[in-house]
Motif scaffolding. Sequence first.
Motif, short mmCIF file in Angstrom:
data_model
loop_
_atom_site.label_atom_id
_atom_site.label_comp_id
_atom_site.label_asym_id
_atom_site.label_seq_id
_atom_site.Cartn_x
_atom_site.Cartn_y
_atom_site.Cartn_z
N ARG A 1 44.18 20.22 108.29
CA ARG A 1 44.93 19.02 108.34
C ARG A 1 46.34 18.93 107.91
O ARG A 1 47.08 19.98 107.20
N GLU A 2 47.16 18.08 108.36
CA GLU A 2 48.37 17.78 108.38
C GLU A 2 49.24 17.83 106.68
O GLU A 2 50.02 18.60 106.43
N LYS A 3 48.39 17.15 105.95
CA LYS A 3 48.53 17.31 104.75
C LYS A 3 48.62 18.50 104.11
O LYS A 3 49.59 18.93 103.20
N SER A 4 47.67 19.35 104.37
CA SER A 4 47.66 20.78 103.77
C SER A 4 48.72 21.80 104.19
O SER A 4 49.28 22.53 103.50
N GLY A 5 49.37 21.37 105.51
CA GLY A 5 50.69 22.05 105.89
C GLY A 5 51.57 21.56 105.04
O GLY A 5 52.57 22.28 104.79
N PHE A 6 51.79 20.30 104.74
CA PHE A 6 52.71 19.58 103.98
C PHE A 6 52.85 20.28 102.82
O PHE A 6 53.97 20.66 102.11
N THR A 7 51.51 20.44 101.96
CA THR A 7 51.61 20.87 100.47
C THR A 7 51.91 22.51 100.80
O THR A 7 52.71 23.06 99.93
N ALA A 8 51.48 23.15 101.85
CA ALA A 8 51.69 24.61 102.01
C ALA A 8 53.38 24.85 101.65
O ALA A 8 53.79 25.51 100.97
N ALA A 9 54.00 23.92 102.41
CA ALA A 9 55.58 24.14 102.75
C ALA A 9 56.22 23.70 101.29
O ALA A 9 57.00 24.49 101.06
N LYS A 10 55.70 22.59 100.91
CA LYS A 10 56.18 22.35 99.31
C LYS A 10 55.97 23.58 98.60
O LYS A 10 57.09 23.81 97.78
N ILE A 11 55.03 24.35 98.52
CA ILE A 11 54.67 25.28 97.65
C ILE A 11 55.65 26.61 97.81
O ILE A 11 56.28 27.28 97.38
N PHE A 12 55.75 26.96 99.18
CA PHE A 12 56.84 27.98 99.70
C PHE A 12 58.00 27.62 99.12
O PHE A 12 58.88 28.41 98.56
N MET A 13 58.35 26.35 99.08
CA MET A 13 59.79 26.10 98.73
C MET A 13 60.10 26.06 97.27
O MET A 13 61.14 26.41 96.78
N LEU A 14 58.85 25.78 96.55
CA LEU A 14 59.08 26.03 95.11
C LEU A 14 58.83 27.58 94.71
O LEU A 14 59.68 27.93 93.85
N GLY A 15 58.61 28.43 95.73
CA GLY A 15 58.51 29.93 95.34
C GLY A 15 59.72 30.71 95.41
O GLY A 15 59.75 31.92 95.36
N GLY A 16 60.85 29.81 95.49
CA GLY A 16 61.96 30.62 95.59
C GLY A 16 62.46 30.93 97.03
O GLY A 16 62.47 30.01 97.77
N GLU A 17 62.59 32.19 97.41
CA GLU A 17 62.99 32.59 98.63
C GLU A 17 62.11 32.13 99.77
O GLU A 17 60.90 32.65 99.80
#
Lengths: 324, 324
Positions: free
Chosen positions: B213-229
């Motif tokens: 679902r779109e939302k989980s892609g949204f969340t995933a990207a948020k998490i990637f962004m938190l992860g630094g690089e």
Amino acid sequence: MVGIKDIAKAAGVSISTVSNVLNGKKNVGEETRNRILKLCQELEYYPNAAGRGLKRGNSNIILFNFSDFDRSFYLRIINGISDYVNQTDFDLLICTIKSCEKFMRNNMTGGCITLDIGMENEMLHRTARENYPIVVLDRVIENPYIKCIVVNNYESMRELVQGIVDRGYRRFGFIGGPEKTDDNKERYQAFLDVLNENHIPFNSKNYFSGDYREKSGFTAAKIFMLGGELPEVLVCANDNMAIGAIKALSENGIRVPEDIAVTGFDNSDLAEAMGLTTVDIPNYERGYLAAQYLIENIMGKRNVELFRISARVHWRNTVLGKSK
Amino acid sequence: MVGIKDIAKAAGVSISTVSNVLNGKKNVGEETRNRILKLCQELEYYPNAAGRGLKRGNSNIILFNFSDFDRSFYLRIINGISDYVNQTDFDLLICTIKSCEKFMRNNMTGGCITLDIGMENEMLHRTARENYPIVVLDRVIENPYIKCIVVNNYESMRELVQGIVDRGYRRFGFIGGPEKTDDNKERYQAFLDVLNENHIPFNSKNYFSGDYREKSGFTAAKIFMLGGELPEVLVCANDNMAIGAIKALSENGIRVPEDIAVTGFDNSDLAEAMGLTTVDIPNYERGYLAAQYLIENIMGKRNVELFRISARVHWRNTVLGKSK
DNA sequence: TTGTAAGCGTTATCAA
DNA sequence: TTGATAACGCTTACAA
């Protein structure tokens, strides 16, 4: 296939006892009931729909009918219907126009929700009856067994067009949907009325009649481009056609909104993604409502009062702002 | 409701004669046949499905089952199914997982096409039988009555990922779908294999497990962004999640493809509109095929050989070209 | 508390 | 060429 007989035999009781258990009658001993229930599980017994339907003469299945696979908003409507149905002990079945009449008439279903251009009013009148209520979307039809749910097309199109006028636009083009549909008529009428009230002339050569599909919007824009001077804004009776028009325009190097503004109607996924100014129809909600009314009517409530749903304009970036 | 009896009475014949006419038997006089047919029209007679089904014990209705209303490609599949069915004398009925087992087992339908994460393999094994063939999409399952149609996920994901590598990308992130689904497994495996063959390391912290679902892609990207690089490219197991990711990224001022590339899988309407690089699954065609195989199997052909459909990569502009 | 039997609308067999 | 009748699987009086 395991039938009620097999269960009866396995449990060492008569079929009526099994039937009583299955139908929640309380005239069965606790022990017998449990034994039977357990056997039904083990033997994977599912009551034969034909036998049951034949005897009962009614059904707790509702039907949803549609036949347009180009417009994603049908999925949202189905989503709403499905969510409501799942709270009840009804089941949902979906069909296309090809078999809809059959399924409405052969006692397989207890009522129908329809949103299908191919569904004739006359057929609805013939089919709706005391124990077969119908809910019709996007159409007004007078019948003691038919509940209609419509969008306030007129008001929301007025709001949209007046907003466009307020932003300074004067030369309008209109891409309409199928002319026989109520929603298209209302949208077009609202468009005309607002222009008229604002003393803005509209030449009917700037009206193009499409079919709600992307391709017809594409064609319409092509034709407008052939016609010499383009309007300043293209008001479209739905999103698909607006998107088709935008594609045709951009293929010809005409920019939206800088060179021409475009608006849609529906607020489809694509409209949102593309930033199309449009009118948001709450599809999930009207599916949900439709299911609720239908099931209530099947249960005996006789509610066929016209229901109007409000849609709201979403201003996005295919129309220039007040700054124009 | 008018039944066969009413027709018989009106025509002054017995119900068996009417039945013979309705079933195209030739042992009825020309004149009688016409008279009966005319009466059926006039009186709007529709054979009761329950009575008929009970007696015949079979049905020429096929069922399609799905429960995901977020992905517009289901409409294309339905479109394909519907178009094939309309060429036959079968009818199509669509249901969600809630009632699917019931409709598969209660003799109302003659076979089923399913594309539903909620449908358990075990249930399919229990249900498929001599006179109830099933066609399963996106899943491989061994059963003498089940035909599987799958997309060549592995090959097309390989092509996609190799193409990304060829364009110079080295640091990958992957947003996966539901882990139990075959298609997600295959897509992920192809991804890993290609990186491996190219000696590109992949840290499993750059794997995120979503749900299509779109939302989980949204969340995933948020998490990637938190992860630094951030990775240089986000390979997503479907379009919806890719679109969610793009939304999250752009909300944070990260540009696609300049700052990060993103790819999807499905080629949904939205992917096309947004210019997302993705893999095109021919949905209409596989719906059409599924219906064809199912109906052939209902008619007695026993074809359950695995069918693989080819999907093709569509390079669009969410990945930088060779020039990177 | 459980069982017997009629009947729902249709099709199929067999006799007329 | 037609009609009487049993049967399909189930529910529901009613009887036991």
